[in-house]
Design a protein around this motif. Structure first.
Motif, mmCIF file in Angstrom:
data_model
loop_
_atom_site.group_PDB
_atom_site.id
_atom_site.type_symbol
_atom_site.label_atom_id
_atom_site.label_comp_id
_atom_site.label_asym_id
_atom_site.label_seq_id
_atom_site.Cartn_x
_atom_site.Cartn_y
_atom_site.Cartn_z
ATOM 1 N N GLU A 34 0.834 -1.205 0.000
ATOM 2 C CA GLU A 34 0.000 0.000 0.000
ATOM 3 C C GLU A 34 0.867 1.252 0.000
ATOM 4 O O GLU A 34 0.563 2.228 -0.699
ATOM 5 N N CYS A 35 1.964 1.242 0.756
ATOM 6 C CA CYS A 35 2.893 2.387 0.753
ATOM 7 C C CYS A 35 3.471 2.601 -0.643
ATOM 8 O O CYS A 35 3.596 3.737 -1.106
ATOM 9 N N MET A 36 3.841 1.502 -1.309
ATOM 10 C CA MET A 36 4.410 1.616 -2.656
ATOM 11 C C MET A 36 3.364 2.119 -3.652
ATOM 12 O O MET A 36 3.679 2.911 -4.546
ATOM 13 N N THR A 37 2.127 1.678 -3.486
ATOM 14 C CA THR A 37 1.054 2.146 -4.375
ATOM 15 C C THR A 37 0.825 3.643 -4.202
ATOM 16 O O THR A 37 0.671 4.377 -5.183
ATOM 17 N N LYS A 38 0.814 4.099 -2.960
ATOM 18 C CA LYS A 38 0.645 5.532 -2.699
ATOM 19 C C LYS A 38 1.814 6.328 -3.264
ATOM 20 O O LYS A 38 1.637 7.431 -3.800
ATOM 21 N N ALA A 39 3.019 5.772 -3.161
ATOM 22 C CA ALA A 39 4.199 6.457 -3.702
ATOM 23 C C ALA A 39 4.154 6.527 -5.219
ATOM 24 O O ALA A 39 4.613 7.512 -5.817
ATOM 25 N N SER A 40 3.592 5.516 -5.856
ATOM 26 C CA SER A 40 3.611 5.451 -7.325
ATOM 27 C C SER A 40 2.852 6.608 -7.963
ATOM 28 O O SER A 40 3.216 7.068 -9.051
ATOM 29 N N ALA A 41 1.793 7.099 -7.307
ATOM 30 C CA ALA A 41 1.027 8.216 -7.873
ATOM 31 C C ALA A 41 1.886 9.473 -7.955
ATOM 32 O O ALA A 41 1.856 10.189 -8.959
ATOM 33 N N ILE A 42 2.669 9.735 -6.895
ATOM 34 C CA ILE A 42 3.543 10.910 -6.916
ATOM 35 C C ILE A 42 4.713 10.690 -7.863
ATOM 36 O O ILE A 42 5.094 11.573 -8.622
ATOM 37 N N LEU A 43 5.258 9.474 -7.865
ATOM 38 C CA LEU A 43 6.361 9.171 -8.784
ATOM 39 C C LEU A 43 5.934 9.324 -10.228
ATOM 40 O O LEU A 43 6.715 9.755 -11.085
ATOM 41 N N SER A 44 4.675 8.999 -10.522
ATOM 42 C CA SER A 44 4.158 9.164 -11.876
ATOM 43 C C SER A 44 4.201 10.623 -12.309
ATOM 44 O O SER A 44 4.586 10.963 -13.444
ATOM 45 N N ALA A 45 3.835 11.536 -11.391
ATOM 46 C CA ALA A 45 3.892 12.968 -11.710
ATOM 47 C C ALA A 45 5.325 13.428 -11.936
ATOM 48 O O ALA A 45 5.575 14.340 -12.735
#
Length: 429
Positions: A413-424
């Motif tokens: 879940e932490c990695m999923t939340k991080a992926s949204a910001i990393l995508s930007a």
């Protein structure tokens, strides 16, 4: 204060206003993204430049200092933020990790120019500038370029093995009965970061994840780019409102899967338990600021849908004790219980022990005091912090650990939340 209303194309005018605002040291943009709620007050508002600035003095209570500063400007809007680390003033707590990002523990300012948006018109007001002249300056600017460049490489400060060790350490405390729940967070960072147009990055982040409490905040070379969906605390008249979020599910690929995932979330024992525990914590916090007998849960486990997730949000309200100042009320509930755990003080102690970075502004609150006497503050989550001078970029993700939590799922879940910001940022880990 002089003010004037102008008809505009809202998004185009905002783009030009952000381009124009680059010449100022202070900026705060609040963006509700059209989300409607009975407590909404600001649709979109841009505060630019500062007549007066508040930063706390060491060795004195920040909340008392802020109350004194606020009393000098009772008829002004006042945007600002409060760092999570102010908990160390409120309780017998310490934070052992360095302040790498270099942000102050609190910052508020009285705007030089205020631009309030409502549909396709803006109200420009200022005690210093001529609103018509400000309008002309803005419309003469080119729109903000939507493109931006991020140079750097984001890294996780906590490895998977380190996260698992922290997870099981906290879970052991739950099994021993020391706490019921803790919100374990981890930092993602780059200490050689460069972003040429942080304002454009905020607009991109906001388009990827539109939320009701989004905010862009600038102090000279320091930027906060927040896509927060969560209200920490608001005051409307004599009523205080808090809306903690606990319980998250991804969106479905079609209507049928979306409906199934909603139903699963509404009946998930772990997610429900997380929400109920934090509701009890917030109720307890609010009793310290309430007229006796007025604290109530006005919505329990409300299901709200955002672009990428469904979330369970509860609403707790009370009538404010008239003997308390606004700053005392915020102090009595700070930081947001959804970012600590329960019991609150023990959970914060353990988070400091098992996390390996300072949270700083993350888990704190950004918001405003209004001249009407109302206020509204979010919970700083889903947020990029960037200090251009230090070349330091940081964001955190986290999740609640309970007795039923599983390390692999919480880490994912932490990695999923991080992926949204990393995508930007155009990055991946």
């Amino acid at each position: 204060m002089a003010s004037a209303i102008f008809q505009v194309q809202a998004d185009e005018f905002l783009s030009k206003a952000l381009s124009w605002s680059k010449g100022f040291d202070q900026l705060c943009l609040f963006e509700s993204n059209g989300f409607q709620s009975p407590y909404a007050q600001v649709e979109r508002m841009l505060a630019v430049g500062a007549q007066a600035v508040f930063t706390p003095k060491a060795g004195e209570s920040t909340f008392e200092q802020l109350a004194h500063f606020k009393s000098r400007y009772p008829d002004s809007w006042m945007p600002g933020f409060l760092s999570y680390d102010l908990k160390n003033e409120l309780e017998e707590l310490q934070t052992q990790h360095p302040n790498r990002i270099g942000f102050p523990d609190a910052y508020f300012f009285v705007p030089r120019i205020l631009i309030q948006f409502e549909k396709n018109q803006v109200n420009i007001s200022s005690e210093i500038e001529d609103p018509a002249a400000v309008y002309q300056q803005i419309i003469s600017h080119h729109p903000l370029s939507p493109s931006y460049t991020f140079k750097g490489q984001v890294k996780a400060r906590m490895s998977q093995a380190e996260y698992f060790k922290a997870f099981y350490g906290i879970k052991n405390h739950i099994q021993l009965g020391d706490i019921y729940e803790a919100n374990l967070c981890q930092e993602f960072y780059d200490d050689e970061a460069f972003i040429d147009h942080p304002e454009a990055l905020f607009l991109r982040l906001n388009s990827l994840s539109p939320t009701p409490f989004a905010c862009l905040f600038k102090i000279e070379d320091a930027y906060i780019l927040s896509a927060s969906p969560e209200r920490f605390l608001a005051k409307r008249g004599t009523t205080l409102i808090s809306q903690p979020i606990k319980g998250t599910s991804a969106r479905g690929k079609d209507e049928q899967e979306d409906a199934r995932l909603k139903e699963l979330l509404l009946n998930n024992p772990k997610e429900i338990a997380e929400n109920v525990m934090i509701v009890d914590l917030v109720r307890n916090d609010m009793t310290r600021s309430a007229v006796p007998g007025t604290v109530r849960v006005t919505e329990k486990l409300g299901l709200y849908t955002f672009k990428h997730v469904h979330q369970l949000i509860s609403t707790i309200s009370c009538e404010k004790d008239p003997a308390l100042s606004d700053c005392q009320v915020i102090q009595n509930t700070f930081p947001a219980g959804s970012m600590t755990g329960a019991p609150k003080i023990s959970a914060m102690q353990l988070c400091d022990q098992y996390e390996n970075s300072r949270r700083g502004v993350y888990s704190g609150a950004i918001g405003y005091f209004a001249p009407t006497g109302d206020f509204d503050f979010n919970v700083v989550i889903r947020t990029i912090l960037y200090n251009r001078s230090k070349q330091y970029l940081s964001f955190h993700t986290g999740g609640a650990i309970t007795m039923d939590a599983e390390a692999e799922k919480e880490y994912a879940e932490c990695m999923t939340k991080a992926s949204a910001i990393l995508s930007a940022l155009g990055q991946s880990l």
